[in-house]
Motif scaffolding. Structure first.
Motif, PDB file in Angstrom:
ATOM      1  N   ASP A   1       2.676   6.083 -14.077  1.00  0.00           N
ATOM      2  CA  ASP A   1       3.336   5.657 -15.313  1.00  0.00           C
ATOM      3  C   ASP A   1       2.759   4.358 -15.862  1.00  0.00           C
ATOM      4  O   ASP A   1       2.655   4.182 -17.079  1.00  0.00           O
ATOM      5  N   ASN A   2       2.380   3.443 -14.974  1.00  0.00           N
ATOM      6  CA  ASN A   2       1.884   2.146 -15.448  1.00  0.00           C
ATOM      7  C   ASN A   2       0.472   2.237 -16.033  1.00  0.00           C
ATOM      8  O   ASN A   2      -0.040   1.264 -16.594  1.00  0.00           O
TER       9      ASN A   2
ATOM     10  N   GLU B   1      -0.410   5.022 -18.031  1.00  0.00           N
ATOM     11  CA  GLU B   1      -0.390   6.005 -19.102  1.00  0.00           C
ATOM     12  C   GLU B   1      -0.859   5.426 -20.432  1.00  0.00           C
ATOM     13  O   GLU B   1      -1.599   6.073 -21.176  1.00  0.00           O
TER      14      GLU B   1
END
Length: 366
Positions: A192-193, A195
């Motif tokens: 997620d970090n 993306e």
């Protein structure tokens, strides 16, 4: 460090190696699918401006805009394919492909005319040719039975091509319909970090490659015009089709122009097999060679530097080395995809490893 820790480390390393090998084997087995995805992605990049124009300027619904774009692209493909039918028919007649003996006779006649013009059978070259034991009927023993086998192979290849074409069109439709489809699929494997960095990379890659492929089309169009003019001046039948085919070979860097040039000169000579070699065939081939030279000079000193500097923002020498390396590693396919692949790698490096000095120097123009 105890034995258990060492054993766990060894097992982890073995598991990673096995996983990499299995992943490589999996990609090898689905290489045709990966090729379909790559071709569909390129078509989506080329068709995207048309979809955007229909949606934003003409207010078409998204699905209708995609359908119209696909019909337009398919029509262009079928139109190009139809252009080659007269060329195939004409060259089949000229070369007498359906009559093996006639084909041998035509080739032998052209061979003898070449020898006679350059004085290979008399004069200063006679001894050399006699020592080489080259006879006038050198082509009489040529086995041309490969032609039926070639035609059978061609039919099989055409069948596989039809399957591939349907797959590419099907995938291209959904890539055009949902421009984020591939992006969302890739994001499922990214933390997620990271993306946001990947989204920026994909957008940058799309912009650069769209300009690159547009530049390639401009390059092929310039060569097509020059080749067409040269062939029309000489009076070759189906000049437009031959020019298009030979210009298309330039998609393959460095090797493609050679293949295209040999093809154009060969088709020019076979179009005048019933004429005199010294007064008709050779002069026309020389005129075509001059046209090829002019086209390649314009391409090498104008088209290619413009495309590489303005589209992918890489130095021509840098591109040259990348293409050569990719060709040595992966053959002709590697040469074709070298520039787009290298551009994508540079963009990804800039987004994820921008703190390294080497990456800063490599990607300073992006």
């Amino acid at each position: 460090m105890n034995a258990k820790t060492i054993a766990n480390g060894i097992l982890r390393a073995v598991a990673i190696i096995v996983g990499v090998v299995l992943l490589g084997w999996f990609f090898y087995k689905i290489q045709s699918v990966l090729a379909y995805l790559a071709i569909a992605a390129v078509l989506a990049l080329l068709g995207r401006p048309i979809v955007m124009f229909l949606r934003e300027r003409l207010k078409f619904p998204n699905t209708l805009a995609v359908v119209v774009t696909m019909i337009f692209m398919i029509s262009i493909f079928l139109g190009i394919l139809a252009l080659f039918i007269p060329l195939i028919v004409e060259q089949s007649r000229n070369l007498s492909l359906l009559d093996i003996e006639a084909l041998k006779g035509n080739l032998n006649t052209l061979y003898l005319q070449t020898l006679d013009y350059f004085g290979a059978s008399t004069g200063s070259f006679s001894n050399l040719w006699n020592e080489s034991h080259i006879e006038e009927n050198v082509l009489n023993d040529l086995d041309l039975g490969f032609i039926p086998n070639f035609l059978n192979s061609f039919v099989n290849a055409l069948s596989n091509f039809s399957i591939g074409l349907f797959s590419v069109l099907f995938i291209s439709f959904f890539f055009l319909k949902d421009s984020k489809l591939m992006q969302n699929g890739i994001l499922t494997f990214v933390p997620d970090n990271k993306e946001s960095n990947l989204v920026k990379s994909i957008d940058k890659i799309n912009n650069l490659l769209s300009r690159y492929f547009a530049g390639i089309l401009l390059q092929l169009f310039i060569l097509f015009v020059i080749y067409t003019i040269a062939l029309l001046i000489v009076g070759v039948e189906n000049a437009i089709v031959i020019a298009f085919l030979c210009a298309l070979f330039n998609i393959i860097p460095y090797i493609g122009p050679i293949i295209g040039g040999v093809t154009m000169i060969t088709l020019t000579m076979t179009s005048f097999l019933d004429a005199d070699f010294s007064t008709v065939i050779l002069p026309k081939a020389m005129y075509v060679l001059i046209g090829l030279t002019i086209g390649q000079l314009i391409d090498n000193f104008f088209s290619q530097p413009f495309i590489f500097s303005k589209s992918v923002k890489s130095h021509p020498l840098e591109i040259f080395l990348i293409i050569i390396i990719a060709g040595l590693l992966f053959g002709i396919v590697g040469m074709v995809v070298a520039v787009p692949g290298y551009t994508a790698i540079k963009v990804i490096l800039k987004e994820f490893l921008a703190d390294y000095s080497f990456v800063k120097k490599l990607t300073k123009n992006l």
